[in-house]
Design a protein around this motif. Structure first.
Motif, PDB file in Angstrom:
ATOM      1  N   UNK A  11      42.228 -42.959   7.360  1.00  0.00           N
ATOM      2  CA  UNK A  11      42.693 -41.736   8.024  1.00  0.00           C
ATOM      3  C   UNK A  11      43.958 -41.219   7.329  1.00  0.00           C
ATOM      4  N   UNK A  12      44.850 -42.148   6.970  1.00  0.00           N
ATOM      5  CA  UNK A  12      46.064 -41.743   6.231  1.00  0.00           C
ATOM      6  C   UNK A  12      45.688 -41.104   4.886  1.00  0.00           C
ATOM      7  N   UNK A  13      44.735 -41.711   4.191  1.00  0.00           N
ATOM      8  CA  UNK A  13      44.288 -41.159   2.902  1.00  0.00           C
ATOM      9  C   UNK A  13      43.710 -39.758   3.087  1.00  0.00           C
ATOM     10  N   UNK A  14      42.911 -39.598   4.128  1.00  0.00           N
ATOM     11  CA  UNK A  14      42.261 -38.297   4.369  1.00  0.00           C
ATOM     12  C   UNK A  14      43.289 -37.213   4.627  1.00  0.00           C
ATOM     13  N   UNK A  15      44.428 -37.597   5.220  1.00  0.00           N
ATOM     14  CA  UNK A  15      45.454 -36.607   5.572  1.00  0.00           C
ATOM     15  C   UNK A  15      46.384 -36.293   4.402  1.00  0.00           C
ATOM     16  N   UNK A  16      46.206 -36.999   3.269  1.00  0.00           N
ATOM     17  CA  UNK A  16      47.057 -36.722   2.106  1.00  0.00           C
ATOM     18  C   UNK A  16      46.692 -35.367   1.504  1.00  0.00           C
ATOM     19  N   UNK A  17      47.706 -34.740   0.959  1.00  0.00           N
ATOM     20  CA  UNK A  17      47.523 -33.456   0.290  1.00  0.00           C
ATOM     21  C   UNK A  17      46.498 -33.576  -0.844  1.00  0.00           C
ATOM     22  N   UNK A  18      45.614 -32.632  -0.945  1.00  0.00           N
ATOM     23  CA  UNK A  18      44.695 -32.543  -2.086  1.00  0.00           C
ATOM     24  C   UNK A  18      43.604 -33.619  -2.114  1.00  0.00           C
ATOM     25  N   UNK A  19      43.478 -34.370  -1.025  1.00  0.00           N
ATOM     26  CA  UNK A  19      42.445 -35.416  -0.994  1.00  0.00           C
ATOM     27  C   UNK A  19      41.237 -34.950  -0.177  1.00  0.00           C
ATOM     28  N   UNK A  46      40.370 -40.929  15.129  1.00  0.00           N
ATOM     29  CA  UNK A  46      39.196 -41.161  14.280  1.00  0.00           C
ATOM     30  C   UNK A  46      39.232 -40.177  13.111  1.00  0.00           C
ATOM     31  N   UNK A  47      38.309 -40.355  12.171  1.00  0.00           N
ATOM     32  CA  UNK A  47      38.232 -39.420  11.036  1.00  0.00           C
ATOM     33  C   UNK A  47      37.851 -38.028  11.522  1.00  0.00           C
ATOM     34  N   UNK A  48      37.022 -37.982  12.561  1.00  0.00           N
ATOM     35  CA  UNK A  48      36.608 -36.668  13.051  1.00  0.00           C
ATOM     36  C   UNK A  48      37.809 -35.941  13.672  1.00  0.00           C
ATOM     37  N   UNK A  49      38.715 -36.710  14.295  1.00  0.00           N
ATOM     38  CA  UNK A  49      39.922 -36.074  14.834  1.00  0.00           C
ATOM     39  C   UNK A  49      40.856 -35.659  13.712  1.00  0.00           C
ATOM     40  N   UNK A  50      40.928 -36.501  12.667  1.00  0.00           N
ATOM     41  CA  UNK A  50      41.749 -36.139  11.504  1.00  0.00           C
ATOM     42  C   UNK A  50      41.221 -34.846  10.892  1.00  0.00           C
ATOM     43  N   UNK A  59      39.683 -32.452  12.467  1.00  0.00           N
ATOM     44  CA  UNK A  59      40.094 -31.355  13.349  1.00  0.00           C
ATOM     45  C   UNK A  59      41.555 -30.965  13.099  1.00  0.00           C
ATOM     46  N   UNK A  60      42.345 -31.948  12.631  1.00  0.00           N
ATOM     47  CA  UNK A  60      43.757 -31.676  12.336  1.00  0.00           C
ATOM     48  C   UNK A  60      43.945 -31.112  10.934  1.00  0.00           C
ATOM     49  N   UNK A  61      42.853 -30.885  10.222  1.00  0.00           N
ATOM     50  CA  UNK A  61      42.959 -30.246   8.917  1.00  0.00           C
ATOM     51  C   UNK A  61      42.628 -31.129   7.733  1.00  0.00           C
ATOM     52  N   UNK A  62      42.379 -32.413   7.970  1.00  0.00           N
ATOM     53  CA  UNK A  62      42.006 -33.279   6.848  1.00  0.00           C
ATOM     54  C   UNK A  62      40.622 -32.859   6.347  1.00  0.00           C
ATOM     55  N   UNK A  63      40.422 -32.995   5.025  1.00  0.00           N
ATOM     56  CA  UNK A  63      39.120 -32.632   4.454  1.00  0.00           C
ATOM     57  C   UNK A  63      38.255 -33.895   4.390  1.00  0.00           C
ATOM     58  N   UNK A  64      37.443 -34.094   5.406  1.00  0.00           N
ATOM     59  CA  UNK A  64      36.580 -35.277   5.484  1.00  0.00           C
ATOM     60  C   UNK A  64      35.143 -34.804   5.370  1.00  0.00           C
ATOM     61  N   UNK A  65      34.397 -35.352   4.418  1.00  0.00           N
ATOM     62  CA  UNK A  65      33.001 -34.946   4.230  1.00  0.00           C
ATOM     63  C   UNK A  65      32.082 -36.119   4.550  1.00  0.00           C
ATOM     64  N   UNK A  66      31.044 -35.821   5.321  1.00  0.00           N
ATOM     65  CA  UNK A  66      30.055 -36.828   5.626  1.00  0.00           C
ATOM     66  C   UNK A  66      29.001 -36.777   4.521  1.00  0.00           C
TER      67      UNK A  66
END
Lengths: 109, 383
Positions: free
Chosen positions: B78-86, B104-108, B110-117
């Motif tokens: 989750x920390x990695x997902x929230x890093x800039x440019x990741x 969770x990653x899904x909440x991250x 929603x907070x703007x992290x770029x998480x791809x399934x």
């Protein structure tokens, strides 16, 4: 392989509470060899590219077990049919097909 | 298709169930652990438990990839997902697993992290190719079936000269976990887990073969039968285990010979070995630290190792209080023993990882256990 009843609608994204079975592999028939360790498999009307990097040899017409986009193992046609039928009876097949159909989600920039 | 007819009329299933009932000694208990979440799922979906005598019980094992990932590693992701440019890419099940403070990653996301399934490591590579100016981290989890695709992706990234792709490797190994379950001392205040034999996983074994279970079977005197994931496979494997237990044998037998050999998939093993090596120790949810139970990326592929490319801060990771996932994963508690089960924790709003994945024991109890209870109530009222 017989086409499924009505075929499966391709879904763009999975619903949030859809689960994903990481142990299960699904049988499919190889319809073309595409080079670079890639092949196309057909299953219930869905065609999907899969990696064949984990197999020694693969040919058009082979049945393979597909797991997370990779052909894991070759199997006989009879075994493939039997497994698919059991998965359909158990209601697992629709979920797995959904998974495969929705495979190219969210890869764009 | 004679097999299908046999399955449909249930004749073979009845025959196997009859043989199990005849051969199971009524004076002893048979605790059989199905290691793999796929088997847990099959046992519930087909009601296999109801086909065997009451003194034959299935103990659900920790073979659910998202369930055994420790909270700390999820918090790191989750920390990695929230890093800039990741961009963090991962398999679908990982998205909803709650970390510390139920984040969770899904909440991250929603907070703007770029998480791809993604469905496949090939998709993760495609994300990296399509986004050359961003860092793509593949959050890799899973047992020996999902490990070879990770190794292939790293080899491919190297061959293509992809500079923006790395793997946060959390791959774990089945045989050391089986050995650990048998030999680890009971957690204080808990009854030790009772296991008389193991149903070995289907597709994991197609990759590693049946040979890697032999040392544990010998050393700990527990029979192992590699079982296919179909209900008839599970029944037949149960019979094979009962016969071994009755005869005092502790061997590795292979019921799933249609797919599993003693050697396994040599090509897949070689690819994994080229890219990954043993970790000295790795934390599992429920099991704690288990020696030689996981894989890390070899030094020669350091450029593709997320853990070497990104700083991840040390953190106070915490399981959700009163969630019994750890004890469920050890096989010492049933999901229904957990006070959150079905009240605050449901598949729509999971508190613990075992309720998220369909391979988790809690999700299986939730989906099929209630139906089974309902059927039993009806049978009771009809009698």
């Amino acid at each position: 392989m017989r086409p499924g009843p009505g075929g499966m609608p391709a879904r763009k994204t999975l619903p949030p509470n859809r689960s994903f079975n990481m142990c299960l592999a699904i049988p499919a028939r190889v319809v073309s060899i595409d080079g670079n360790d890639m092949a196309t498999v057909a299953l219930e009307g869905i065609r999907k590219p899969v990696s064949t990097a984990l197999l020694e040899q693969v040919a058009v017409g082979d049945y393979v077990l597909v797991h997370v986009g990779y052909a894991l193992h070759k199997l006989s046609e009879e075994e493939a049919e039997r497994t698919l039928q059991l998965m359909a009876e158990a209601g697992v097949l629709a979920e797995e097909l959904d998974e495969i159909a929705g495979a190219d989600v969210e890869t764009g920039s | 298709m004679k097999y299908i007819r046999e399955f449909r009329d249930g004749a073979l299933a009845r025959k196997l169930a009859g043989a199990i009932a005849r051969e199971a000694d009524p004076d002893r208990q048979y605790h059989l652990m199905e290691f793999c979440g796929g088997h847990t799922h099959a046992i519930f979906r087909y009601g296999v438990q109801d086909l065997v005598p009451a003194n034959v019980t299935y103990v659900h094992g920790p073979g659910c990839p998202v369930c055994v990932l420790p909270v700390r590693r999820l918090d790191d992701a989750i920390e990695l997902a929230l890093k800039e440019n990741v961009i963090l890419a991962t398999y679908g099940d990982m998205m909803r697993v709650p970390g510390t403070k139920r984040k969770s990653l899904i909440r991250a996301k929603a907070e703007g992290a770029d998480v791809r399934m993604v469905y496949s490591t090939q998709d993760a590579l495609r994300v990296a190719r399509d986004n050359p100016h961003r860092q793509v981290v593949f959050f890799a989890i899973g047992f020996e079936t999902t490990t070879p695709p990770t190794a292939v992706a790293i080899l491919q990234a190297k061959a293509e000269g992809l500079k923006n792709f790395s793997v946060f490797c959390n791959h774990v190994l089945t045989p050391p976990a089986i050995a650990h379950i048998v030999k680890a001392p009971a957690v204080p205040g808990e009854e030790p887990v009772k296991i008389d034999g193991f149903l070995g996983p289907s597709h994991v074994s197609s990759v590693i073969g049946s040979a890697p279970y032999e040392p544990a079977a010998r050393e700990f005197q527990k029979p192992v039968v590699i079982a296919g994931f179909e209900p008839l496979d599970v029944l037949q494997s149960t019979l094979m285990l009962i016969r071994q237990i009755n005869a005092g044998r502790c061997e590795v037998e292979n019921q799933y010979t249609r797919v599993v050999t003693r050697e396994g998939n040599r090509k897949a093993q070689a690819l994994v070995d080229q890219v990954l090596e043993l970790r000295r120790t790795f934390e599992w949810r429920g099991l704690g630290y288990v020696a030689d139970s996981a894989l890390k990326i070899r030094e020669s592929f350091a450029g593709f190792n997320t853990e070497q490319r990104f700083f991840v801060s040390p953190k106070e990771s915490r399981e959700v209080k009163s969630c019994d996932c750890p004890a469920v994963l050890r096989g010492v508690k049933k999901p229904t023993d957990c006070k959150l089960f079905g009240t605050t924790c449901t598949p729509d709003n999971p508190v613990g990882a075992c309720m998220v994945s369909s391979e988790g024991a809690c999700a299986a109890y939730w989906s099929y256990g209630r139906k089974r209870a309902g059927v039993r109530a009806m049978e009771g009222s009809a009698a």
